[in-house]
Design an enzyme around this catalytic site. Structure first.
Site, PDB file in Angstrom:
ATOM      1  N   LYS A   1      12.163  -7.893   2.303  1.00  0.00           N
ATOM      2  CA  LYS A   1      11.241  -8.319   1.189  1.00  0.00           C
ATOM      3  C   LYS A   1       9.998  -7.349   0.845  1.00  0.00           C
ATOM      4  CE  LYS A   1       7.985 -11.108   0.513  1.00  0.00           C
ATOM      5  NZ  LYS A   1       7.171 -10.535  -0.660  1.00  0.00           N
TER       6      LYS A   1
ATOM      7  N   GLU B   1     -11.438  -5.692   8.459  1.00  0.00           N
ATOM      8  CA  GLU B   1     -10.713  -4.392   7.628  1.00  0.00           C
ATOM      9  C   GLU B   1     -11.057  -4.762   6.175  1.00  0.00           C
ATOM     10  OE1 GLU B   1      -6.378  -4.962   7.219  1.00  0.00           O
ATOM     11  OE2 GLU B   1      -6.034  -2.802   7.999  1.00  0.00           O
TER      12      GLU B   1
ATOM     13  N   GLY C   1       1.746  -6.102   7.343  1.00  0.00           N
ATOM     14  CA  GLY C   1       0.512  -6.548   6.341  1.00  0.00           C
ATOM     15  C   GLY C   1      -0.573  -7.200   6.885  1.00  0.00           C
TER      16      GLY C   1
ATOM     17  N   CYS D   1      -3.568   0.798   6.809  1.00  0.00           N
ATOM     18  CA  CYS D   1      -3.784   0.233   8.092  1.00  0.00           C
ATOM     19  C   CYS D   1      -4.439   1.112   8.927  1.00  0.00           C
ATOM     20  CB  CYS D   1      -2.591  -0.548   8.472  1.00  0.00           C
ATOM     21  SG  CYS D   1      -1.206   0.483   8.456  1.00  0.00           S
TER      22      CYS D   1
ATOM     23  N   GLU E   1       5.398  -8.598  -3.705  1.00  0.00           N
ATOM     24  CA  GLU E   1       5.445  -9.063  -5.104  1.00  0.00           C
ATOM     25  C   GLU E   1       4.750  -8.426  -5.839  1.00  0.00           C
ATOM     26  OE1 GLU E   1       4.234 -10.686  -2.305  1.00  0.00           O
ATOM     27  OE2 GLU E   1       2.603 -12.216  -2.861  1.00  0.00           O
TER      28      GLU E   1
ATOM     29  N   GLY F   1       0.460 -12.108   9.530  1.00  0.00           N
ATOM     30  CA  GLY F   1       0.977 -11.983  10.755  1.00  0.00           C
ATOM     31  C   GLY F   1       1.001 -13.010  11.770  1.00  0.00           C
TER      32      GLY F   1
ATOM     33  N   GLU G   1       3.157  -5.351  12.423  1.00  0.00           N
ATOM     34  CA  GLU G   1       2.217  -4.045  12.279  1.00  0.00           C
ATOM     35  C   GLU G   1       0.991  -4.538  11.057  1.00  0.00           C
ATOM     36  OE1 GLU G   1       0.187  -1.444  10.630  1.00  0.00           O
ATOM     37  OE2 GLU G   1       1.860  -0.587   9.619  1.00  0.00           O
TER      38      GLU G   1
ATOM     39  N   ASN H   1       0.656  -1.217  -0.160  1.00  0.00           N
ATOM     40  CA  ASN H   1       0.114  -0.074  -0.142  1.00  0.00           C
ATOM     41  C   ASN H   1       0.857   1.403   0.128  1.00  0.00           C
ATOM     42  OD1 ASN H   1       0.280  -1.433   2.500  1.00  0.00           O
ATOM     43  ND2 ASN H   1      -1.125   0.072   3.531  1.00  0.00           N
TER      44      ASN H   1
END
Ligand code: NAI
Ligand code: MG
Length: 473
Positions: free
Chosen positions: A173, A377, A226, A282, A176, A231, A248, A150
């Site tokens: 990382k 979410e 993410g 987020c 993708e 998570g 986070e 994001n």
């Protein structure tokens, strides 16, 4: 745009060991943008080995030199604003006005944490005159930083800058879907003099490249931003390895509007809170709790203001097709649950938006806090408005969530502002403001929004481990 991007390991481009690449697509029109290396465990191993080899040298760099180099990275990011903004724009579809702001925000992390290198001291501990005790903050060694799509450059900078400042070496990382700005950032850092191996970037999917970093025994600390789902998966692996984590994760942040609020500020603030970055934030303020006496007027004014936020101009698209479909599923869920769309709730009809993953600002009324659209979410520009009668009820609704990332409140009563802020279960509270993008304020979740903190001096400390040393005199 280059046709193809490789990993960045030990200061140079490295082709993926499996020879595979992933396509990156522009979400405004579905067009092919570039290909990125599809990393696997062998690539992650190579990156960790490079980071490990560089660790002793990097932690020994004197603070003054380390600080200057990190600040130089920030300056170089700013100097490369046009290129970074273009890369970011191609992969995320962020609107033109927003791209340079993302780059600017990223540069600031390096300036801020470069400046904080000298604060990394410990304490002298008072015990008795025959003992001298002190603490030092030491780097972990190799840290892994796994980031989402994001705010790709920003989120990379948010982890990399404090990790470097604390003296760690890094395997990053990126998502993708949005890897190029993180790769370019690593090149830029190398160009200004960051030693080879200090910052490595492996690209690829979460289950392949990401998981290999989390599982690698030489990775001594991991920061992840993410989904709650990923998570939890990472947390399970980390538990087995006793791997220190910063997580986070998501949010469903409440934004409380009291009847005495200055509506000329509360309305644009509330709007900004859920349409910024097309709601793919987020910390978006997606539960609007509004005092009953002003509910109808507030919804009317907010809907009118939302009509001015044009997808494609003020707001980019959903970054992936999956995300686009997910938001549309919530349109259906909202309908089933009996919510009423005061704005949006359907796809835009403008022909020029055809082929892009655009969602208009959407405001649901008639929402109860136990509905899925109030609890889950969505990660799009979708707000649920929930009425409340008094302060007590507002706080109860606000805290009735698995998440606790951010909360906001709008009132002109200064006592109420502090009273309510103290009781909101959130890692960050805004009063008469809805901000994101600051570097100085510690940021992170209560409850299932995660643990550990990004930003501020806190994040720097999270990239260190504390050692206490005692000498018998
Ligand atoms: P995700 O959590 O799958 O992806 C985030 C990053 O984690 C990517 O780099 C991905 O490759 C990596 N990853 C995924 N699974 C992993 C694993 N098992 N081990 C190691 N790395 C892994 O996010 P996704 O699926 O793209 O988005 C789904 C939802 O997550 C969104 O709709 C939103 O609700 C939430 N989200 C929250 C973000 C935040 O800023 N907190 C950012 C992105 C998504
Ligand atoms: Mg995923």
């Amino acid at each position: 745009m280059r046709e193809q991007w490789e990993h960045f390991i030990a200061g140079k481009a490295v082709a993926p060991s499996g020879g595979q690449y992933l396509d990156s697509t522009n979400p405004t029109n579905g067009e092919h943008v570039t290909r990125i290396a599809a990393g696997d465990a062998a690539d992650a191993n190579a990156a960790v080995a490079a980071a490990k080899a560089a660790a002793a040298q990097w932690r020994a760099v004197p603070a003054m030199d380390r600080a200057r180099l990190i600040i130089d990275i920030g300056r170089a990011v700013r100097a490369n604003v046009d290129e970074l903004a273009e890369l970011e724009g191609l992969e995320t579809g962020k609107p033109a006005f927003q791209r340079p702001m993302e780059v600017e925000g990223s540069a600031r992390y390096f300036e801020f944490y470069g400046g904080l290198v000298h604060t990394l001291g410990g304490e002298t501990l008072v015990q008795d005159p025959s003992v001298h005790s002190y603490t030092v903050r030491e780097p972990f060694g190799v840290v892994g930083i796994i980031t989402p799509w994001n705010a790709p450059l920003n989120q990379a900078a948010r982890g990399i800058a404090p990790a470097l400042a604390a003296g760690n070496t890094i395997v990053a990382k990126p998502s993708e879907f949005t890897s190029t700005t993180t790769l370019r950032l690593a090149e830029i850092a190398s160009e200004v003099g960051l030693p080879d191996g200090v910052l490595n970037v492996v690209t690829g999917t979460g289950p392949e490249a990401g998981a290999a970093i989390v599982e690698h025994p030489e990775v001594r600390k991991l920061a992840f931003t993410g989904s709650l789902r990923a998570g939890k998966e990472i947390g399970q692996v980390a538990a087995d390895r006793i791997l220190p984590l910063t997580l986070e994760l998501g949010g469903k942040s409440p934004n409380l509007v009291f009847a005495d609020a200055d509506m000329s500020k509360a309305i644009p603030g509330a709007l900004r809170g859920f349409v910024g970055n097309a709601g793919q934030v987020c910390s978006a303020g997606t539960r609007l709790l509004v005092e009953k006496s002003v509910h109808d007027d507030f919804v009317a004014a907010l809907s009118q203001a939302a009509a001015g936020v044009k997808p494609g101009q003020m707001m980019g698209p959903m970054i992936t097709q999956a995300q686009y479909e997910k938001v549309q599923e919530y349109f259906a869920i909202a309908k089933d649950e009996g919510a009423v769309a005061a704005a949006g709730g359907t796809l835009p009809e403008e022909p020029e938006l055809e082929g892009g993953y655009f969602i208009p600002p959407t405001i649901y009324t008639g929402v109860r806090n136990d509905m899925r659209i109030a609890q889950e979410e969505i990660f799009g520009p979708v707000a649920s408005v929930i009425p409340f009668s008094d302060e007590e009820e507002a706080i109860a609704i606000a805290n009735d969530s698995q998440y606790g990332l951010v909360a906001g409140l709008w009132t002109q009563d200064i006592s109420r502002a502090h009273r309510v802020a103290a009781r909101l279960e959130a890692g960050q509270v805004f009063i008469n403001e809805w901000l994101s993008g600051t570097v100085e304020h510690p940021f992170g979740g209560y409850k299932q929004s995660g643990y550990g903190r990004e930003k501020g001096i806190e994040a720097l400390h999270h990239y260190t481990q504390l050692k206490s040393i005692t000498v018998r005199l």
